[in-house]
Design a protein around this motif. Structure first.
Motif, short mmCIF file in Angstrom:
data_model
loop_
_atom_site.label_atom_id
_atom_site.label_comp_id
_atom_site.label_asym_id
_atom_site.label_seq_id
_atom_site.Cartn_x
_atom_site.Cartn_y
_atom_site.Cartn_z
N LEU A 112 6.88 5.15 13.88
CA LEU A 112 7.22 4.56 12.58
C LEU A 112 7.63 5.61 11.55
N GLY A 113 7.50 6.88 11.90
CA GLY A 113 7.86 7.93 10.95
C GLY A 113 6.93 7.96 9.75
N LEU A 114 5.63 7.79 9.99
CA LEU A 114 4.68 7.71 8.89
C LEU A 114 4.41 9.10 8.31
N VAL A 115 4.53 9.19 6.99
CA VAL A 115 4.25 10.43 6.26
C VAL A 115 3.56 10.05 4.95
N PRO A 116 2.70 10.93 4.41
CA PRO A 116 2.07 10.64 3.13
C PRO A 116 3.10 10.34 2.04
N GLY A 117 2.80 9.37 1.21
CA GLY A 117 3.70 8.95 0.15
C GLY A 117 4.54 7.74 0.50
N LEU A 118 4.58 7.39 1.79
CA LEU A 118 5.39 6.26 2.23
C LEU A 118 4.77 4.94 1.79
N GLU A 119 5.60 4.01 1.31
CA GLU A 119 5.14 2.67 0.97
C GLU A 119 5.05 1.83 2.25
N LEU A 120 3.92 1.12 2.38
CA LEU A 120 3.65 0.34 3.58
C LEU A 120 3.16 -1.04 3.19
N TRP A 121 2.99 -1.87 4.22
CA TRP A 121 2.29 -3.14 4.08
C TRP A 121 1.10 -3.11 5.04
N ALA A 181 0.84 -1.19 0.00
CA ALA A 181 0.00 0.00 0.00
C ALA A 181 0.87 1.24 0.00
N VAL A 182 0.27 2.34 -0.34
CA VAL A 182 0.91 3.65 -0.23
C VAL A 182 0.08 4.50 0.72
N LEU A 183 0.73 5.13 1.68
CA LEU A 183 0.03 5.98 2.63
C LEU A 183 -0.36 7.28 1.93
N ALA A 184 -1.66 7.46 1.70
CA ALA A 184 -2.14 8.63 0.97
C ALA A 184 -2.34 9.82 1.89
#
Length: 376
Positions: free
Chosen positions: A338-347, A301-304
């Motif tokens: 986790l340093g989550l920011v938009p655009g980051l690839e995730l699972w 997934a990609v964090l939108a």
């Protein structure tokens, strides 16, 4: 396309209704919201049981109400089939006679399913000689549905038809409601405050609150929005249209526009179309590809977006999985850690055992319909 616009106030300081919406020409449009938000008032005005102070109602190109033009068709000529919480069958008549009463009310030039078709559709053949007093609550509602359909209406109006039934009887009637929806091919306005009925039956959704329309659109669109009251529920999540692909190691493979989900129950033969509710709280995320887990559903997934849930410690993550959108509910601490920011690839991780409830699915399909819903 049915058009409804109504304004009405009960007393000088009483409840005020001010709504306007359009519904598709066929399928179920659910009017959803808390008790007292005006859902039943809308149905009453459409049926002609309430004369609003201002309003316009158009169904199948026919104006049923236009207060500015001085048009108000009497209820019996509006051709609205109404099904209430209580079946309101004639107690002194048999099931067959109750059904034929609806048929006698149909205009001579109106078309629709024949008596035998409706009986078969609703599975009430064995009940024809009984009287309403010898029927269960679910059976009475099925007969009421048949009577309404046999009146050959332009529009079906259902006012919480399952509210008076227990869980077992609701489960009995839901599949027949879905069959009726697909066979009738006319617009249906369906009042409910039960989200599981919306998930199971609705194609279009009108969210009401305090006599106003908060939002209207497809069920899939509105369940993916985090700015609506639906997002505040613990069962908040998106609905994914899926197709059964087959089975794998005892699990059902469900294809969707973004990949494949595995579920623990059989959902019909390959080709069966269904909708899956994926709850936001049932999804966790990882910034590295997980290994050595029991979870089978691991989706790239990609964090939108990162969206607030209010002032609390949680946020929504809007995840793009192929062409589909998922919502995950996580803590603000997880976002920072986790340093989550938009655009980051995730699972995105979703357990196969999440999907363990089965009810009939919304939307016409040539194959048997099923819907999977995560547990409450």
């Amino acid at each position: 396309m049915p058009e409804v616009a109504l304004r009405h106030r009960f007393g000088r300081h009483g409840f005020a209704l001010d709504i306007a919406f359009r519904a598709p020409d066929s399928g179920v449009t659910a009017l959803f919201g808390p008790s007292g938000c005006g859902k039943t008032t809308v149905l009453s005005a459409v049926a002609g049981l309430l004369q609003p102070q201002e309003g316009r109602v158009v169904v199948a190109g026919t104006t049923l109400l236009d207060t500015h033009a001085g048009v108000s068709v009497v209820p019996e000529r509006r051709r609205c089939g109404v099904v209430f919480q209580d079946a309101r069958l004639f107690p002194h008549l048999s099931v067959a006679s109750n059904l034929r009463y609806g048929l006698r009310r149909a205009p001579r030039d109106a078309t629709g399913p024949a008596f035998e078709e409706v009986v078969a559709l609703l599975g009430i053949g064995p009940l024809l000689e009984r009287r309403p007093g010898r029927l269960s609550g679910g059976e009475r509602q099925r007969v009421a549905l048949g009577r309404a359909l046999l009146s050959r209406p332009r529009l079906l109006l259902m006012d919480e038809p399952l509210a008076a039934l227990d869980a077992a009887r609701r489960g009995e009637v839901l599949p027949f409601l879905a069959r009726l929806r697909d066979a009738a091919r006319i617009p249906i306005l369906y009042v409910t405050h039960a989200l599981e009925e919306v998930d199971a039956l609705a194609d279009h959704l009108v969210l009401l609150d305090a006599g106003r329309v908060l939002a209207a659109g497809t069920v899939e669109e509105l369940t993916a929005r985090t700015d609506l009251p639906l997002a505040a529920r613990r069962d908040a999540g998106v609905l994914l249209p899926c197709t059964v692909l087959g089975s794998e190691a005892g699990l059902t493979r469900l294809g969707f526009a973004g990949g494949v989900l595995l579920a623990t129950l059989e959902a019909g033969p390959p080709g069966t179309r269904l909708r899956v509710r994926v709850r936001a709280r049932d999804i966790s995320v990882a910034i590295e590809e997980p290994r050595g887990l029991s979870t089978r559903n691991i989706l790239r997934a990609v964090l939108a977006q990162i969206l607030p849930t209010g002032d609390g410690p949680e946020v929504f993550l809007r995840l793009a999985v192929g062409e589909s959108t998922l919502l995950a509910r996580v803590t603000r601490d997880s976002v920072a850690r986790l340093g989550l920011v938009p655009g980051l690839e995730l699972w995105a991780l979703v357990k196969a055992v999440t999907f363990d409830h089965r009810v009939i699915a919304a939307g016409p399909s040539p194959a048997p319909d099923t819907m999977l819903d995560s547990p409450a």
